[in-house]
Motif scaffolding. Structure first.
Motif, PDB file in Angstrom:
ATOM      1  N   ALA A   2       0.847  -1.194   0.000  1.00 48.77           N
ATOM      2  CA  ALA A   2       0.000   0.000   0.000  1.00 48.77           C
ATOM      3  C   ALA A   2       0.882   1.243   0.000  1.00 48.77           C
ATOM      4  O   ALA A   2       1.616   1.492   0.962  1.00 48.77           O
ATOM      5  N   LEU A   4       1.402   4.940   0.500  1.00 50.09           N
ATOM      6  CA  LEU A   4       0.779   6.028   1.236  1.00 50.09           C
ATOM      7  C   LEU A   4       1.374   7.358   0.804  1.00 50.09           C
ATOM      8  O   LEU A   4       2.494   7.412   0.287  1.00 50.09           O
ATOM      9  N   ALA A  40      -4.596   0.112  12.967  1.00 49.46           N
ATOM     10  CA  ALA A  40      -5.211  -0.015  11.641  1.00 49.46           C
ATOM     11  C   ALA A  40      -4.419  -1.030  10.822  1.00 49.46           C
ATOM     12  O   ALA A  40      -3.236  -1.277  11.080  1.00 49.46           O
ATOM     13  N   TYR A  41      -5.086  -1.626   9.851  1.00 48.01           N
ATOM     14  CA  TYR A  41      -4.406  -2.517   8.912  1.00 48.01           C
ATOM     15  C   TYR A  41      -5.036  -2.334   7.539  1.00 48.01           C
ATOM     16  O   TYR A  41      -6.170  -1.860   7.406  1.00 48.01           O
ATOM     17  N   ARG A  42      -4.286  -2.692   6.518  1.00 48.13           N
ATOM     18  CA  ARG A  42      -4.723  -2.481   5.139  1.00 48.13           C
ATOM     19  C   ARG A  42      -4.646  -3.765   4.325  1.00 48.13           C
ATOM     20  O   ARG A  42      -3.833  -4.650   4.613  1.00 48.13           O
ATOM     21  N   GLU A  53      -8.698   0.269   4.107  1.00 50.03           N
ATOM     22  CA  GLU A  53      -8.102   0.387   5.434  1.00 50.03           C
ATOM     23  C   GLU A  53      -9.142   0.053   6.492  1.00 50.03           C
ATOM     24  O   GLU A  53     -10.279   0.517   6.423  1.00 50.03           O
ATOM     25  N   THR A  54      -8.751  -0.736   7.477  1.00 51.02           N
ATOM     26  CA  THR A  54      -9.619  -1.015   8.611  1.00 51.02           C
ATOM     27  C   THR A  54      -9.040  -0.323   9.832  1.00 51.02           C
ATOM     28  O   THR A  54      -7.891  -0.561  10.199  1.00 51.02           O
ATOM     29  N   GLN A 120      -1.657  -8.610   6.112  1.00 55.43           N
ATOM     30  CA  GLN A 120      -1.972  -7.240   5.745  1.00 55.43           C
ATOM     31  C   GLN A 120      -0.978  -6.719   4.718  1.00 55.43           C
ATOM     32  O   GLN A 120       0.132  -7.244   4.569  1.00 55.43           O
ATOM     33  N   GLU A 123       2.868  -1.232   4.222  1.00 59.04           N
ATOM     34  CA  GLU A 123       2.626   0.188   3.966  1.00 59.04           C
ATOM     35  C   GLU A 123       3.963   0.903   3.790  1.00 59.04           C
ATOM     36  O   GLU A 123       4.896   0.676   4.561  1.00 59.04           O
TER      37      GLU A 123
END
Length: 211
Positions: A2, A4, A40-42, A53-54, A120, A123
């Motif tokens: 991911a 960012l 959080a995790y993605r 994203e959670t 996950q 990031e």
């Protein structure tokens, strides 16, 4: 992975959730107070179009709530009732933020993660042409994954919102535990669990429901 962006969001994610979360049927805790992020995790969108994203959030002295979100560059057809709000991203421009339980991209990613045991998404930021990895704020793991059945989830056919939110798709029924620690319904199959600061042991977050 991911990617960012070092960016500013207006309103912030926590501000957006503070206005939206108290209206959910599974919300528990004080209202009119600031929310705190617990972790959080993605997951990855293979097409690279939708952010997934959670977030785990709650009031400082309240229970933790699990809120899967998707970030889109345009509205999702037929999902007005699941819109959390819109934000202005200083790099990407306007983003439509949805309760991901009604988003087929999230359903596909969650089903894939649970069925195959994938973790996950890593990031990272791009800094002067170099990849700078961001340490995760929580850890997730899957118990009981069946890697021989990674069939696509298909379309989302129904969502039953509640403490145990049910996502019915073409090929699988998923359950998202909105308040981690709430007991599963006894039909839990392969399960995604997680831990975070303040929760050192893993607790179930989502699972495939055995039919």
């Amino acid at each position: 992975m991911a990617l960012l962006h070092r960016a500013t969001l207006r309103p912030t994610k926590l501000e957006l959730l503070a206005a939206w979360l108290p209206g959910r049927p599974w919300f528990s805790g004080p209202t009119g107070v600031d929310l705190v992020s617990r972790g959080a995790y993605r997951f990855d969108d293979p097409a690279g179009e939708v952010g997934i994203e959670t977030m785990l959030v709650g009031a400082a002295n309240g229970p933790v709530h699990q809120v899967p979100l998707t970030y889109r560059a345009a509205p999702l057809d037929g999902a007005d009732g699941w819109l959390v709000g819109t934000v202005e991203h200083s790099v990407l421009g306007p983003r439509w933020v949805y309760d991901a339980c009604a988003d087929p991209v999230y359903a596909a990613a969650l089903a894939h993660a649970i069925r195959t045991g994938d973790g996950q998404a890593e990031e990272y930021f791009e800094v002067d042409g170099r990849r700078e990895v961001r340490e995760p704020t929580m850890r997730i793991a899957v118990d009981g994954a069946d890697a021989v059945d990674p069939s696509p989830a298909g379309a989302v056919r129904r969502v039953v919102d509640g403490e145990l939110t049910i996502i019915g798709t073409d090929s699988v029924e998923l359950v998202v535990i909105r308040r981690p620690g709430v007991t599963a319904d006894g039909a839990a199959g392969p399960t995604l669990s997680g831990s975070w600061d303040g929760q050192p042991t893993t607790v179930p977050l989502a699972y495939v429901k055995r039919l």
